[in-house]
Design a protein around this motif. Sequence first.
Motif, PDB file in Angstrom:
ATOM      1  N   LEU A   1       0.840  -1.188   0.000  1.00  0.00           N
ATOM      2  CA  LEU A   1       0.000   0.000   0.000  1.00  0.00           C
ATOM      3  C   LEU A   1       0.881   1.247   0.000  1.00  0.00           C
ATOM      4  O   LEU A   1       2.070   1.178   0.329  1.00  0.00           O
ATOM      5  N   PRO A   2       0.328   2.403  -0.360  1.00  0.00           N
ATOM      6  CA  PRO A   2       1.137   3.633  -0.372  1.00  0.00           C
ATOM      7  C   PRO A   2       1.727   3.916   1.007  1.00  0.00           C
ATOM      8  O   PRO A   2       1.044   3.778   2.026  1.00  0.00           O
TER       9      PRO A   2
ATOM     10  N   ILE B   1       0.367   9.475   1.839  1.00  0.00           N
ATOM     11  CA  ILE B   1      -0.625  10.073   0.953  1.00  0.00           C
ATOM     12  C   ILE B   1      -0.094  11.424   0.487  1.00  0.00           C
ATOM     13  O   ILE B   1       0.213  12.288   1.318  1.00  0.00           O
TER      14      ILE B   1
ATOM     15  N   TRP C   1      -7.160  -2.767  -1.120  1.00  0.00           N
ATOM     16  CA  TRP C   1      -6.133  -1.741  -1.301  1.00  0.00           C
ATOM     17  C   TRP C   1      -6.788  -0.392  -1.552  1.00  0.00           C
ATOM     18  O   TRP C   1      -7.988  -0.288  -1.827  1.00  0.00           O
ATOM     19  N   TYR C   2      -5.981   0.636  -1.426  1.00  0.00           N
ATOM     20  CA  TYR C   2      -6.385   1.996  -1.778  1.00  0.00           C
ATOM     21  C   TYR C   2      -5.188   2.663  -2.441  1.00  0.00           C
ATOM     22  O   TYR C   2      -4.047   2.225  -2.300  1.00  0.00           O
ATOM     23  N   ASP C   3      -5.447   3.746  -3.160  1.00  0.00           N
ATOM     24  CA  ASP C   3      -4.346   4.472  -3.793  1.00  0.00           C
ATOM     25  C   ASP C   3      -4.797   5.888  -4.111  1.00  0.00           C
ATOM     26  O   ASP C   3      -6.001   6.145  -4.317  1.00  0.00           O
TER      27      ASP C   3
ATOM     28  N   ILE D   1      -3.498   8.944  -6.772  1.00  0.00           N
ATOM     29  CA  ILE D   1      -2.641   9.035  -7.953  1.00  0.00           C
ATOM     30  C   ILE D   1      -2.636  10.470  -8.494  1.00  0.00           C
ATOM     31  O   ILE D   1      -3.703  10.991  -8.870  1.00  0.00           O
TER      32      ILE D   1
ATOM     33  N   ARG E   1      -2.749  -3.031  -8.502  1.00  0.00           N
ATOM     34  CA  ARG E   1      -2.620  -1.641  -8.055  1.00  0.00           C
ATOM     35  C   ARG E   1      -1.595  -0.892  -8.906  1.00  0.00           C
ATOM     36  O   ARG E   1      -1.822   0.244  -9.328  1.00  0.00           O
TER      37      ARG E   1
ATOM     38  N   ARG F   1      -2.510   2.167 -11.505  1.00  0.00           N
ATOM     39  CA  ARG F   1      -1.838   3.442 -11.271  1.00  0.00           C
ATOM     40  C   ARG F   1      -1.143   3.929 -12.544  1.00  0.00           C
ATOM     41  O   ARG F   1      -1.177   5.122 -12.867  1.00  0.00           O
TER      42      ARG F   1
ATOM     43  N   CYS G   1     -13.648  -2.643  -7.646  1.00  0.00           N
ATOM     44  CA  CYS G   1     -13.008  -1.383  -7.280  1.00  0.00           C
ATOM     45  C   CYS G   1     -13.941  -0.223  -7.574  1.00  0.00           C
ATOM     46  O   CYS G   1     -14.887  -0.339  -8.373  1.00  0.00           O
TER      47      CYS G   1
ATOM     48  N   TYR H   1     -13.371   3.867  -8.606  1.00  0.00           N
ATOM     49  CA  TYR H   1     -12.334   4.792  -9.055  1.00  0.00           C
ATOM     50  C   TYR H   1     -12.970   6.128  -9.387  1.00  0.00           C
ATOM     51  O   TYR H   1     -14.109   6.194  -9.887  1.00  0.00           O
TER      52      TYR H   1
END
Length: 698
Positions: free
Chosen positions: A321-322, A325, A350-352, A354, A383, A387, A418, A420
Amino acid sequence: MAGRRRAEIGLGERLALNRVGTFEWDLEEGTLELDAAGFAVLDIGPAEYDGRPESLLSQVAPEEGARIGAAAMTAIHAGRSSCGAYFRVRRRDGEQQWTHMRGRVLRDDSGAPLRVVGIVRDADADRAQLAMTSPGQLAGWQRMTTVLQGTADALSRALTVADVTAVLTGPGGLERFGADGLVLGLVEGDMLQLIALAGESTAMLDELKLHRLDESLPLAQAVMTQRPRFVTSLRELADTFPRLGAYVKRLELDAAAFLPLVAQARSVGGLALLFRGRDEFTAEDRDLCLGLAGIVAQSLQRAILFDGERDFATGLQSSMLPRHIPKFPGVEIAARYHAAGSGREVGGDWYDVIPLPRRRIGIVVGDVEGHDTQAAAVMGQLRIALRAYAGEGHAPSTVIARASRFLAELDTDRFATCAYAQVDPATGDVRAIRAGHMEPVLRHADGRVSTPPVRGGLPLGLATEFEQEEYPETRLDLLPGEAYILFTDGLVEHRGRDVTAGVKAMTEAVRHGPVQARAIAEHLSERVSQVPPTTDDVALLVLRRDLDPGTPLAPRIHQYLHPADPQGLVETRTELRRALEDWGFAAVADDIEVAAGELMVNALLHTDAGAVVTLEVLAGPVRRVRLWVKDRSSVFPRRRTPGEAATSGRGLLLVDAVADCWGVEPRGEGKAVWCEFAEPEPEPEPEPEPGPGPSGRA
């Protein structure tokens, strides 16, 4: 001769030889664990046992094994809470030993059996000495069995080391052991870490919270030697352990049992039970302490393994994961991740966040099918791919379609869901997409919470397999002060509760919770930690536009007009008038309300989406107020000259008549119609009429 000798051994002596053991039968894994005393009862060595219940049947006659299995399976599948059986074990010396097994069946909320925990003991004394046993001895034996079984039951649901300490030190913990104080230590390398203290005067021992495993203290010595120590005078014990002397006088306790916690021939910790007013430890007391130590050791070993597996799973997930942030002007973003309740499961959530071209932001939350290392591995690859596609500047529909194609081409049968969205923090424009995922939640600046109807498509991977890679976009307007919340189903799905009820509870928590993004994420995370452990992990992402109130000299307000909410026209007019009166523009409030009504109706009639209404004061030598109505249509309005019988077409004529000036500007894929109104100049005071002169003439 051997049989006669066995019959002559008394009940207390037999138990002193550790003839009461504990077991845990995992029905899902098909494994059965025994402590050291359990191996002794069955007369087998740990190295001879492979963990399978079937392996123990070699110790009994075939008909005995069939009877034990039938009794256990009947109790398990008939919904009973306990099971038990007497059977004969063939010992190494050829003697037949009567043995008693009794266990408690643990089930999940739906009643499905999970585990059986209990005790196994040498029961020859039941038959050979029952006639010779006094009522007091029999009562003592029954009490010991009850205490051991009760402790095993209490610890059976303890998953973590913290759970074990909560059982031992929580309500009823000391009473269960008949003790006045308790100290629990955990072996960490060559150190003994005291992790739990209970009792009125044990707090002072916190000074010894971490000490070396040596013979300077009795509990550490018991752990090192794996031999228990029972003392009835702590003051005399201080002569042997001078380091303890400073604490003995203040403890106000008399006796203690220092017990090593041994699991699979390895010391995992130590347990000290402290007593007030005790001057002896009978054979029965010692047997009870040893039995309790075996149960605690088994639970503690299981908890240590669980904590290790959970730390590994969380670390593996977190590495994908990131790490942080990124910050963007105009918005606040916060994210949280919670591992599943079971330490043996690695999730695919997961999360992201971008960075995108043209100062836009991509946010995504997703969930790969399954709870294992493969799910985590697929998640990491997906992921990175998503991205990359988003960073190239593609439209959301293209990004998600390519991600679906990427997943379908991987060597896996997993699919993923997901949500988005591409966000323009300057305008609040949101282009949202769902791929089999839950809808987002929107928290408005006034505290209202809604679930915008974001259109969706099939989950990633499946969409490609079924050749349905069409993902329609939904356009939303995120006003200043509003928060857009994405989450995975672990946040709202709990055992025994409908998902709809979970979503409702979550939206209520958002409605009555804080307003900042980090505070919202933390508030929802606390709700996750307050519910029983779940079988699913949780990913949560919150994006909130900064408030845009303007300045004291140039204040500003924003209102969103929903296309299916006619009442919103009335509410928006009311808010505009209230702001104008507060800002000192009451004199032009009627004109502005007329212009706002015409522009808002035009936006609703001629576009498919809603409109954003902004009212702001323009500071300058002459204070002016500007009204904006922004919509998603790129078609500019034009002023017409309707005939006398026409029923429409007069909107811009009215705006032109009441406003000082007006115009149209392109905004992204839409437009903004604006009009300005100057603050009326105060009317001059009338000059006084000249009075009569000195001579009385005008």
